[in-house]
Design a protein around this motif. Structure first.
Motif, short mmCIF file in Angstrom:
data_model
loop_
_atom_site.label_atom_id
_atom_site.label_comp_id
_atom_site.label_asym_id
_atom_site.label_seq_id
_atom_site.Cartn_x
_atom_site.Cartn_y
_atom_site.Cartn_z
N PRO A 45 0.83 -1.21 0.00
CA PRO A 45 0.00 0.00 0.00
C PRO A 45 0.86 1.26 0.00
CG PRO A 45 -0.82 -1.59 1.61
CD PRO A 45 0.50 -2.11 1.14
N VAL A 46 0.51 2.21 -0.88
CA VAL A 46 1.17 3.52 -0.94
C VAL A 46 0.11 4.58 -1.19
CG1 VAL A 46 3.33 2.53 -1.82
CG2 VAL A 46 1.62 3.39 -3.43
N SER A 47 0.50 5.85 -1.06
CA SER A 47 -0.43 6.91 -1.40
C SER A 47 -0.62 6.97 -2.91
CB SER A 47 0.09 8.25 -0.88
OG SER A 47 1.28 8.61 -1.57
N ALA A 48 -1.82 7.38 -3.33
CA ALA A 48 -2.12 7.44 -4.75
C ALA A 48 -1.15 8.37 -5.49
CB ALA A 48 -3.56 7.91 -4.97
N GLY A 49 -0.67 9.41 -4.80
CA GLY A 49 0.26 10.34 -5.43
C GLY A 49 1.63 9.76 -5.69
N ALA A 50 1.93 8.57 -5.16
CA ALA A 50 3.23 7.96 -5.36
C ALA A 50 3.22 6.84 -6.40
CB ALA A 50 3.76 7.41 -4.03
N VAL A 51 2.06 6.52 -6.96
CA VAL A 51 1.95 5.39 -7.89
C VAL A 51 2.47 5.80 -9.26
CG1 VAL A 51 0.33 3.82 -9.01
CG2 VAL A 51 0.00 4.44 -6.63
N GLY A 52 3.25 4.92 -9.89
CA GLY A 52 3.79 5.18 -11.21
C GLY A 52 2.95 4.63 -12.34
N PRO A 376 7.67 -9.20 -16.33
CA PRO A 376 8.38 -8.08 -15.72
C PRO A 376 7.66 -6.76 -15.97
CG PRO A 376 9.36 -8.58 -17.84
CD PRO A 376 8.20 -9.54 -17.67
N SER A 377 7.96 -5.75 -15.17
CA SER A 377 7.41 -4.41 -15.40
C SER A 377 8.29 -3.38 -14.70
CB SER A 377 5.97 -4.30 -14.89
OG SER A 377 5.93 -4.24 -13.48
N LEU A 378 8.15 -2.14 -15.14
CA LEU A 378 8.83 -1.02 -14.50
C LEU A 378 7.89 0.17 -14.52
CD1 LEU A 378 11.33 0.45 -13.32
CD2 LEU A 378 11.99 1.00 -15.69
N ALA A 379 7.70 0.80 -13.36
CA ALA A 379 6.88 2.01 -13.26
C ALA A 379 7.71 3.09 -12.57
CB ALA A 379 5.61 1.74 -12.46
N VAL A 380 7.51 4.33 -13.01
CA VAL A 380 8.24 5.46 -12.41
C VAL A 380 7.26 6.58 -12.13
CG1 VAL A 380 10.42 4.86 -13.54
CG2 VAL A 380 8.85 6.46 -14.66
#
Length: 597
Positions: A45-52, A376-380
Motif C-alpha cells: 500500500p502507498v499513497s495514490a500520489g506515489a503510484v507510477g 516483468p514491469s517497470l513504473a516510475v
C-alpha cells in the motif's frame, strides 16, 4: 515493442527532467499530491500520489450521489472501462479496458481474483452489494507482474468497507415490476462479528424471457489479526437472445470465502497470509420450449493461498516479495472434468532517487497445463510541480485460455484444446494533477502489442466457429479523466480514444474487432435549495462498425431526518442500443425508493 516503450518513457522523462532541475528537492517524494492509500497499483500500500501506473479511484461517496443502481453501474464511472451488459442490473456483464477483450480484464474483490476459469462471461458475477463498497480502484495497463494472469487490459479491485457504520436499508420499486431491497450493518462493538449485508433485485423483465432475480449476502468476521469474509451471489435470469434466437434461461451462483492474516515482524517488516476458496455454478438452458431439453451445467472450484513479506531495506528502498499457489477444478457434463494448478513467485522494489520513485517488479507463474510465464514491469513517478506528477510504466502481461475456449463443442462451435496463452506488452505515460481538495485530473497515452490472441473465427457462416491463436493485435489510445467536488457541486468527466488494429482475416471474427474507438462519460451532482439534490450521468459509445448511442440517467433526492427519498430514471432519452451485438438493452426505466440510516 521494447523500442516503442522506450520512446514513451524517454519522451516523458525528457519533459520531466527540466522541471526537476529547476525545483529544489522536497523532503517528501510526493508533496501536496493525493494522499489516499491505495493497494492495487503497487505490491505494498502507498499513497495514490506515489503510484507510477495509471490509476483511477471511485469512492462510496461518488456512488451515493449518482444514479447508480447496481455494482456494474458503478464500474461505468471508471475511465477507459467499457461495461457491456447482456441484461440490466448485472445479469451478465463483460468488462473491457482500453479496447482489450473481456477475458483480458482481471477483477478482484479485496485483492482476491474472481475471474472464472470456465469463461470470462462470468467475471462480472460480483458477490458484493453497493453498500459494501468503500472504493473501486482501476489499474489500467499490464498488471501481470503484480496480479498474474488476465491482467492485459488492466485490473479492477473492489475494496469493501472496514470501518464501523450504523445500520442502513434501501428499498426501491419501478417499472417492469422492479423491486430492490438491501440492508447493511457494520457494528462497532460486536467482537468477532464485523458486519453483514444482503440485497435482492428482481423484475418481470422489459421484454419476454428477460426477467431476473439477483440475491446476495455477505458476512465479515475478525479473529484477532485474522479477517474472514464470506459472500454469496445467486442469479436467475431470462437470457433471450444471449447466444442465439431462443428464450434461454440461465442460473449462476458465486460463493467466495477469503481470509487474511497480518502480523508485524522485526523492525519495519510485516507478513501477510491469504487463503481463499471460490466456487461458481452455471446452468444454461438454451430453449425451454424443446421437450426434454437438458441444461448445460458447470461448476468450478478454485482454492488458493499466498504469503507476502514486505519491509524497508533502507530509507530509500522497500522490498515486497511473496509466493502463491492455486488449484482449479471444473465439473461439467459438456466440457468434461478438468483440473489444473499453478504456483507463483513475485517481487517488487520501491526505490527513491531524489524525488524520483522507481517500481521494478517481476512475477513467474508456473502452470501444470501451460508451462511458465515471466511478467516483468517497470513504473516510475516524479513530481514535476507541487501538484503535478509525471508517471510512466511498461510491462508484460498474459492471459490463459478458459475451459470453454479449449473444450466447448456444439453444432455451431468447435474449441481447440491446444490453445496457448496470450502474451502482450503495454507502455503508457501521463500526467496527474491534484488541484486541491478532492480534485484529480489525468491525461494518459498508451500502446499495447499482443500476440497469440485467442478468437472465435470461421471463414463463412456455413462453417463452425473455432478458437485459434491467430491474432496479432496492435492498440494505442489516449485517456483524459477528471473528478472532484467544490461545495455543493461534484463533477466527473472522461474521454477515451482507442484504436485496435489486427491482422485481417479472410472470414469472420467474434470478439477481437468488437470495441469502441470513442467513449465519453460524465456525471454531475448538485445540492439545491430546500435540501434537494439532483444528479445526472451520461455515457456515449461508438462501437467499431456499429451505430453510436448516448444514454442519460437522472436522480433527484431529498433527506427527511434519517430517511432519504429518491426518484431515478435510466436512459431518459429512450435510446435503442446494444452493448453486446445482437442483445437489446432496456429503454427508459424509472424507479423510486428510500434509503434509511
Amino acid at each position: 515493442m521494447r523500442s516503442v516503450a522506450a520512446v514513451l518513457v524517454v519522451l516523458g522523462a525528457a519533459g520531466a527532467t527540466g522541471a526537476l532541475a529547476q525545483t529544489p528537492a522536497p523532503a517528501s517524494p510526493v508533496p501536496a499530491l493525493d494522499e489516499r492509500v491505495v493497494v492495487t497499483g503497487t505490491a505494498a500500500p502507498v499513497s495514490a500520489g506515489a503510484v507510477g501506473r495509471t490509476l483511477a479511484i471511485v469512492t462510496a461517496d461518488d456512488l451515493q450521489r449518482l444514479p447508480v443502481a447496481s455494482v456494474t453501474d458503478a464500474l461505468r464511472l471508471l475511465p477507459g472501462v467499457w461495461v457491456r451488459q447482456r441484461g440490466p442490473f448485472g445479469s451478465q456483464t463483460d468488462i473491457s479496458i482500453r479496447g482489450a477483450s473481456f477475458g483480458q480484464t482481471l477483477v478482484l474483490i479485496d485483492g482476491v481474483r474472481v475471474n472464472d476459469p470456465q469463461t470470462g462471461h462470468h467475471n462480472g458475477d460480483l458477490p458484493v452489494a453497493l453498500e459494501d463498497i468503500a472504493r473501486i480502484e482501476l489499474l489500467a495497463g499490464a498488471g501481470s507482474s503484480l496480479h498474474g494472469a488476465d491482467a492485459v487490459g488492466g485490473v479492477i479491485n473492489i475494496i469493501t468497507r472496514r470501518e464501523a457504520s450504523a445500520p442502513t436499508a434501501r428499498l426501491a420499486a419501478g417499472q417492469y415490476d422492479l423491486v430492490q431491497g438491501a440492508v447493511a450493518w457494520r457494528p462497532a462493538t460486536m467482537g468477532v462479528f464485523q458486519g453483514a449485508s444482503a440485497s435482492v433485485d428482481r423484475s418481470s423483465g422489459f421484454a419476454p424471457a428477460r426477467d431476473f432475480v439477483h440475491q446476495q449476502v455477505r458476512a465479515d468476521f475478525r479473529f484477532g489479526r485474522t479477517t474472514l469474509a464470506v459472500s454469496h451471489l445467486d442469479k436467475d435470469f431470462g437470457a433471450a437472445g444471449y447466444y442465439g434466437p431462443a428464450p434461454s434461461q440461465e442460473w449462476t451462483t458465486q460463493t467466495l470465502v477469503a481470509a487474511r492474516h497480518q502480523r508485524p515482524l522485526t523492525g519495519a517488516w510485516s507478513v501477510t497470509g491469504d487463503a481463499w476458496y471460490r466456487t461458481h455454478g452455471d446452468e444454461f438452458l438454451y430453449d425451454p420450449r424443446v421437450l426434454g431439453a437438458r441444461a448445460n451445467e458447470h461448476r468450478t472450484h478454485v482454492v488458493g493461498g499466498g504469503l507476502r513479506v514486505g519491509g524497508r531495506l533502507s530509507s530509500s528502498l522497500r522490498l515486497t516479495t511473496g509466493v502463491e499457489a492455486t488449484g482449479d477444478w471444473l465439473r461439467s457434463w459438456s466440457l468434461g472434468d478438468r483440473e489444473e494448478a499453478r504456483v507463483s513467485g513475485f517481487g517488487e522494489l520501491e526505490a527513491r532517487v531524489g524525488r524520483l520513485l522507481l517500481y521494478p517488479s517481476a512475477r513467474v507463474d508456473a502452470y501444470t497445463t501451460f508451462g511458465s510465464a515471466f511478467s516483468p514491469s517497470l513504473a516510475v513517478a516524479l513530481p514535476v510541480r507541487p501538484r503535478v506528477k509525471w508517471r510512466a510504466s511498461v510491462g508484460k502481461a498474459f492471459r490463459v485460455p478458459t475451459f470453454t475456449e479449449r473444450f466447448y463443442t456444439d453444432p455451431n462451435h468447435r474449441a481447440n484444446e491446444a490453445l496457448r496463452p496470450e502474451q502482450g506488452w503495454t507502455a503508457d505515460t501521463g500526467l496527474d494533477t491534484y488541484l486541491g481538495g478532492t480534485w484529480v485530473a489525468t491525461v494518459t497515452g498508451f500502446v499495447r502489442r499482443e500476440r497469440d490472441v485467442i478468437d472465435w473465427v470461421r471463414p463463412d457462416a456455413t462453417v463452425r466457429w473455432r478458437t485459434e491463436n491467430i491474432r496479432d493485435v496492435r492498440s494505442h489510445g489516449f485517456e483524459a479523466f477528471a473528478r472532484g467536488q467544490a461545495g455543493p457541486l461534484a463533477l466527473g468527466a472522461q474521454y477515451t480514444f482507442t484504436r485496435v488494429e489486427t491482422d485481417r482475416l479472410a472470414g469472420l471474427s467474434k470478439y477481437v474487432d468488437d470495441y469502441a474507438p470513442h467513449g465519453v462519460g460524465g456525471d454531475v451532482s448538485l445540492a439545491l435549495p430546500w435540501r434537494l439534490s439532483t444528479a445526472a450521468r451520461l455515457e456515449h459509445r461508438r462501437p467499431y462498425g456499429r451505430e453510436a448511442w448516448t444514454t442519460v440517467d437522472l436522480r433527484v433526492s431529498r433527506p427527511i431526518r434519517r430517511v432519504t427519498a429518491f426518484v431515478e430514471m435510466a436512459n431518459v432519452g429512450d435510446a435503442q442500443y446494444q452493448e453486446i451485438r445482437g442483445v437489446a438493452m432496456p429503454g427508459r426505466w424509472a424507479r423510486a425508493g428510500i434509503t434509511v440510516k
